[in-house]
Write a protein that holds these residues in place. Structure first.
Motif, mmCIF file in Angstrom:
data_model
loop_
_atom_site.group_PDB
_atom_site.id
_atom_site.type_symbol
_atom_site.label_atom_id
_atom_site.label_comp_id
_atom_site.label_asym_id
_atom_site.label_seq_id
_atom_site.Cartn_x
_atom_site.Cartn_y
_atom_site.Cartn_z
ATOM 1 N N ILE A 96 0.832 -1.206 0.000
ATOM 2 C CA ILE A 96 0.000 0.000 0.000
ATOM 3 C C ILE A 96 0.866 1.254 0.000
ATOM 4 C CG2 ILE A 96 -1.644 1.340 1.380
ATOM 5 C CD1 ILE A 96 -2.924 -1.323 2.189
ATOM 6 N N GLU A 276 -8.558 -2.786 2.006
ATOM 7 C CA GLU A 276 -7.509 -2.727 0.984
ATOM 8 C C GLU A 276 -6.256 -3.462 1.462
ATOM 9 O OE1 GLU A 276 -5.273 0.564 -1.888
ATOM 10 O OE2 GLU A 276 -6.374 1.239 -0.100
ATOM 11 N N LYS A 277 -5.954 -3.330 2.736
ATOM 12 C CA LYS A 277 -4.783 -3.997 3.313
ATOM 13 C C LYS A 277 -4.879 -5.507 3.171
ATOM 14 C CE LYS A 277 -2.391 -4.486 7.761
ATOM 15 N NZ LYS A 277 -2.284 -3.990 9.156
ATOM 16 N N GLU A 292 -11.849 1.117 -0.198
ATOM 17 C CA GLU A 292 -10.670 1.983 -0.230
ATOM 18 C C GLU A 292 -10.949 3.195 0.660
ATOM 19 O OE1 GLU A 292 -7.611 4.190 -3.364
ATOM 20 O OE2 GLU A 292 -9.474 3.281 -4.102
#
Length: 311
Positions: A96, A276-277, A292
């Motif tokens: 990320i 998202e991680k 997100e």
């Protein structure tokens, strides 16, 4: 650190098990004493260094805040980069940071900083590292979650803290992350230890929330430090959550995990949603979507002015 937090860590008061584990906190106490006695390395004036860290293990929004500060400083025309010490089990955060910033990631933070200096980076933002005395930081920020706060107030393994709350005397600003909780009591407690420290409040702002149908049912899963923040953000945005799977922070998903999630979603006729991680660790899969987010700063102009004055 890959860890699934014991529930008792976040009790408001220590329980019997906490007190039973208290003697095992002695190595942390001794280590912290040595760290306080250790002098920081000589400051390298080639770059300014900001550390975004925590004293509570996991789920305090360090990485999103690092990205946000990077964005703010870029807008102020600084050449910036983020720095993260390489850990094999933290590929999620590294991906990320690489996607959203210029990341230097090596086995030591000093090596990463040296590479950034070679590239004439003006401001380096360290994602984690408050307890690393090999770097002399210009600014040191401590992140907390409004709900978990300092948990039961004890050090690892009796509680979730790397350092006691009084350690905030050494730091420049505190960031409280949450979903519009009343933070007046937290601020009063902070002021008992450090009357002058800057306090900023943050929250997660969904970027792609309009992609999700509020009439659908959702099964969610996450392997993050504070999964409750993810769930609360979704509920705040009126998504209908009917089932949740929680995994340890930095969890490496297996086919068995994914099949279990998909089977449960099919049985419940629900869509699958994650963070998202977590998503960056999965193979491409059209059945799984991710939320997100970006970290929003309340009174952002105050933070911008603070950075201008201190960088």
């Amino acid at each position: 650190m890959k860890i699934k937090k014991p529930t008792f860590w976040d009790y408001k008061q220590p329980n019997f098990l906490s007190y039973l584990l208290l003697p095992f906190s002695l190595p942390i106490i001794i280590n912290n004493l040595f760290l306080d006695l250790k002098k920081n390395e000589k400051k390298n004036q080639a770059t300014k260094n900001i550390c975004v860290g925590n004293i509570y293990i996991g789920g305090t929004a360090k990485t999103p805040l690092s990205i946000k500060i990077d964005q703010i400083l870029k807008d102020l025309n600084f050449k910036t980069a983020t720095i993260k010490k390489f850990y094999k089990d933290q590929a999620d955060e590294q991906k990320i940071l690489s996607k959203k910033t210029k990341l230097y990631c090596f086995k030591t933070r000093q090596k990463a900083l040296n590479e950034a200096i070679k590239d004439e980076v003006e401001v380096a933002i360290f994602d984690d590292g408050l307890q690393d005395r090999s770097i002399n930081y210009d600014l040191k920020f401590v992140c907390f979650n409004n709900i978990t706060w300092i948990g039961n107030g004890l050090l690892i393994p009796a509680g979730p803290l790397r350092e006691k709350l009084k350690s905030i005397l050494k730091y420049d600003a505190i960031f409280l992350n949450g979903n519009d909780e009343n933070t007046s009591k937290l601020k009063l407690e902070i002021r008992k230890y450090n009357k002058k420290i800057e306090i900023f409040e943050t929250y997660y702002r969904p970027i792609n929330i309009k992609e999700f149908d509020k009439n659908e049912k959702y099964l969610i899963f996450s392997g993050i430090g504070n999964p409750d923040s993810f769930k609360k953000t979704l509920i705040k945005n009126k998504l209908h959550i009917i089932k949740e799977f929680k995994f340890p922070d930095h969890h490496k998903y297996t086919f068995k995990d994914i099949n279990k999630i998909k089977l449960a979603a099919k049985t419940l006729n629900a869509k699958i949603l994650t963070t998202e991680k977590d998503y960056v660790k999965l193979p491409n899969d059209v059945d799984i979507k991710f939320l997100e987010i970006e970290l929003a700063i309340k009174q952002e102009n105050r933070l911008i002015n603070f950075l201008r004055l201190n960088i």
